[in-house]
Design a protein around this motif. Sequence first.
Motif: not given
Length: 68
Positions: A1-25
Amino acid sequence: IAQAHVCRSLARSAERRCQQLNAIEPLAGVGLAYINRLSDLLFVVARLIAKRQGVTEILWQPATKPEV
């Protein structure tokens, strides 16, 4: 359960970074939508694992608003 939540957290972090990149390029394709749905899927997976294992999860409760 914890590992799935850690993976979700990493996916959310990656999503935020992709949104920042999308604003630039601007990113091509459905990458942002995919990574958003991935984090949703991982949340549901964590809940499903908990249910199948009979683990009671602590559900999020909104904070009480202070009286003015």
